[in-house]
Design an enzyme around this catalytic site. Sequence first.
Site, PDB file in Angstrom:
ATOM      1  N   LYS A  83      46.239  17.842  24.034  1.00  0.00           N
ATOM      2  CA  LYS A  83      46.274  19.239  24.554  1.00  0.00           C
ATOM      3  C   LYS A  83      45.960  20.036  23.078  1.00  0.00           C
ATOM      4  CE  LYS A  83      48.815  21.150  28.435  1.00  0.00           C
ATOM      5  NZ  LYS A  83      50.062  21.673  28.935  1.00  0.00           N
TER       6      LYS A  83
HETATM    7  O1  G3P Z   1      52.022  23.478  30.861  1.00  0.00           O
HETATM    8  C1  G3P Z   1      51.375  24.472  30.837  1.00  0.00           C
HETATM    9  C2  G3P Z   1      51.491  25.592  32.053  1.00  0.00           C
HETATM   10  O2  G3P Z   1      51.778  25.213  33.235  1.00  0.00           O
HETATM   11  C3  G3P Z   1      52.860  26.342  31.753  1.00  0.00           C
HETATM   12  O3  G3P Z   1      53.099  27.384  32.528  1.00  0.00           O
HETATM   13  O4  G3P Z   1      53.592  29.786  32.488  1.00  0.00           O
HETATM   14  O5  G3P Z   1      54.979  28.192  33.813  1.00  0.00           O
HETATM   15  O6  G3P Z   1      55.152  28.096  31.104  1.00  0.00           O
HETATM   16  P1  G3P Z   1      54.291  28.386  32.436  1.00  0.00           P
END
Ligand code: G3P
Length: 216
Positions: A83
């Site tokens: 990533k």
């Molecule tokens: O892993 C990436 C993403 O899905 C993180 O999302 O905004 O819930 O931290 P968030």
Amino acid sequence: MKFFVDTADTDEIKSLAEAGLIDGVTTNPSLIAKSGRNMSDVIAEICDLTTGHVSAEVVATDFETMVSEGRKLQKIASNVAVKLPLTMDGLKACRTLSDAGTAVNVTLCFSANQALLAAKAGAAYISPFIGRLDDMNIDGMEVIEEIRIIYDNYAFETEILAASIRNANHVKLSALAGADVATVPPNVLRGLANHPLTDKGLAAFLADAEKAGIKI
Ligand code: G3P
């Protein structure tokens, strides 16, 4: 649509993998930190729990170090997807690692133009963050729809990995918008199965079966 689970919690991943519900896993430095474990150890364990891609994120920001971290992560297991952040150095590292055969997931994407650059840099996956866009009163799903149109216009093979998913509706709308993958927190993934009418209907069936003494 493929389902990835968005967590570094190996117990959650194990139980969802056993239920046959996941096609891969995504992690990020915040999720790894939350696990409290050594990154290489937890990524190696997760890679044994699924045959699908496991996204492991670099923590460097310069091109050279991102490439060397990416190569180290790739050596952990054959199903690691590296990533990389959507920065100019991240895109340059994406091209270098992709040309070497590494599956790259370009993350922290918030616009269709960013996604266009990632596809041209050879990314296997692009991760637009729906929830964080919604938090900014920007329609996150519209970005998914735009990326889908652009990728189809030019037959890009990069897969759209809908990320920062907050609820079941995000999953449905991502599928309707043509996302290839949704990466979903464990509780949201399990919640997709829930419907009150299913529970009500099952209770009625079981009550009728009980009354009639049905035995199989
Ligand atoms: O892993 C990436 C993403 O899905 C993180 O999302 O905004 O819930 O931290 P968030």
